[in-house]
Write a protein that holds these residues in place. Structure first.
Motif, PDB file in Angstrom:
ATOM      1  N   GLY A 168     -44.152  -6.791  77.749  1.00 37.84           N
ATOM      2  CA  GLY A 168     -44.127  -6.930  76.303  1.00 37.84           C
ATOM      3  C   GLY A 168     -45.293  -6.210  75.663  1.00 37.84           C
ATOM      4  O   GLY A 168     -46.163  -5.681  76.365  1.00 37.84           O
ATOM      5  N   VAL A 169     -45.303  -6.180  74.344  1.00 42.46           N
ATOM      6  CA  VAL A 169     -46.392  -5.545  73.594  1.00 42.46           C
ATOM      7  C   VAL A 169     -46.846  -6.450  72.467  1.00 42.46           C
ATOM      8  O   VAL A 169     -46.100  -7.302  71.985  1.00 42.46           O
ATOM      9  CB  VAL A 169     -45.989  -4.164  73.014  1.00 42.46           C
ATOM     10  N   THR A 170     -48.095  -6.247  72.071  1.00 43.65           N
ATOM     11  CA  THR A 170     -48.646  -6.912  70.902  1.00 43.65           C
ATOM     12  C   THR A 170     -49.574  -5.925  70.188  1.00 43.65           C
ATOM     13  O   THR A 170     -50.241  -5.128  70.852  1.00 43.65           O
ATOM     14  CB  THR A 170     -49.412  -8.200  71.257  1.00 43.65           C
ATOM     15  N   PRO A 171     -49.618  -5.985  68.858  1.00 43.22           N
ATOM     16  CA  PRO A 171     -50.531  -5.100  68.141  1.00 43.22           C
ATOM     17  C   PRO A 171     -51.980  -5.577  68.169  1.00 43.22           C
ATOM     18  O   PRO A 171     -52.878  -4.853  67.756  1.00 43.22           O
ATOM     19  CB  PRO A 171     -49.980  -5.124  66.712  1.00 43.22           C
ATOM     20  N   LEU A 172     -52.227  -6.772  68.665  1.00 48.36           N
ATOM     21  CA  LEU A 172     -53.573  -7.332  68.671  1.00 48.36           C
ATOM     22  C   LEU A 172     -54.490  -6.569  69.625  1.00 48.36           C
ATOM     23  O   LEU A 172     -54.077  -6.162  70.707  1.00 48.36           O
ATOM     24  CB  LEU A 172     -53.538  -8.808  69.076  1.00 48.36           C
ATOM     25  N   GLU A 173     -55.745  -6.394  69.217  1.00 47.00           N
ATOM     26  CA  GLU A 173     -56.737  -5.759  70.079  1.00 47.00           C
ATOM     27  C   GLU A 173     -57.494  -6.813  70.882  1.00 47.00           C
ATOM     28  O   GLU A 173     -57.895  -6.592  72.010  1.00 47.00           O
ATOM     29  CB  GLU A 173     -57.736  -4.949  69.244  1.00 47.00           C
ATOM     30  N   LYS A 174     -57.682  -7.994  70.291  1.00 41.37           N
ATOM     31  CA  LYS A 174     -58.379  -9.091  70.955  1.00 41.37           C
ATOM     32  C   LYS A 174     -57.449 -10.302  70.910  1.00 41.37           C
ATOM     33  O   LYS A 174     -56.976 -10.692  69.838  1.00 41.37           O
ATOM     34  CB  LYS A 174     -59.695  -9.384  70.239  1.00 41.37           C
ATOM     35  N   PHE A 175     -57.174 -10.872  72.078  1.00 45.01           N
ATOM     36  CA  PHE A 175     -56.254 -12.008  72.159  1.00 45.01           C
ATOM     37  C   PHE A 175     -56.377 -12.670  73.521  1.00 45.01           C
ATOM     38  O   PHE A 175     -56.992 -12.132  74.434  1.00 45.01           O
ATOM     39  CB  PHE A 175     -54.803 -11.554  71.928  1.00 45.01           C
ATOM     40  N   ARG A 176     -55.776 -13.823  73.639  1.00 47.12           N
ATOM     41  CA  ARG A 176     -55.617 -14.439  74.948  1.00 47.12           C
ATOM     42  C   ARG A 176     -54.131 -14.647  75.175  1.00 47.12           C
ATOM     43  O   ARG A 176     -53.361 -14.748  74.207  1.00 47.12           O
ATOM     44  CB  ARG A 176     -56.421 -15.727  75.101  1.00 47.12           C
ATOM     45  N   LEU A 177     -53.724 -14.661  76.415  1.00 44.06           N
ATOM     46  CA  LEU A 177     -52.330 -14.872  76.758  1.00 44.06           C
ATOM     47  C   LEU A 177     -52.112 -16.319  77.166  1.00 44.06           C
ATOM     48  O   LEU A 177     -52.948 -16.904  77.855  1.00 44.06           O
ATOM     49  CB  LEU A 177     -51.909 -13.949  77.905  1.00 44.06           C
TER      50      LEU A 177
END
Length: 139
Positions: free
Chosen positions: A99-108
């Protein structure tokens, strides 16, 4: 000249491959045997591209309370969550996800859910990461 171009091509391949970021998941007591291999890169649109391969994952029906499926989430530092999609466990107790996300900083997060299109994660978190900062790709 040919040697210099070949050397540059090899350097480009190594730089591109070197942009992959390996990620560690902390299993929760509900799925202690799970083994997650995760890799995150940036695509050409600068989205974070997530690849997960999970072994020894308990079927969500065996949890307490039992659930139907797992959902993968990206959680921003602000607490906002994005449903990235469902994660189905096969009969060998393994699962794969991209998958993809536009976030640069995140947790899964991976949560046990009854429906795939939920807007908020349940409290039944089975796997999670620390906050990640995804490196920018080289294009």
């Amino acid at each position: 000249m040919k040697i210099r171009l070949l050397g540059l091509a090899i350097l480009v391949v190594f730089v591109h491959v070197g942009c992959a970021q390996k990620v560690t998941f902390q299993p929760r007591p509900v799925v202690p045997a799970s083994d997650v291999k995760a890799k995150i890169t940036r695509d050409r649109n600068e989205n974070a591209k997530i690849k997960l391969s999970i072994a020894h994952l308990a079927p969500p029906q065996s949890l307490v309370p039992p659930r139907t499926l797992y959902v993968v989430w990206a959680e921003a530092p602000t607490g906002r969550t994005i449903n990235l999609g469902r994660l189905l466990v096969n009969k060998n107790r393994s699962a794969k996800f991209e998958g993809v996300t536009p976030l640069e900083k995140f947790r899964l997060l991976i949560t046990a859910e009854d429906l795939a299109d939920v807007e908020e994660p349940s409290q039944q978190v089975v796997l999670s990461t620390d906050m990640l900062r995804v490196k920018k790709g080289w294009w």
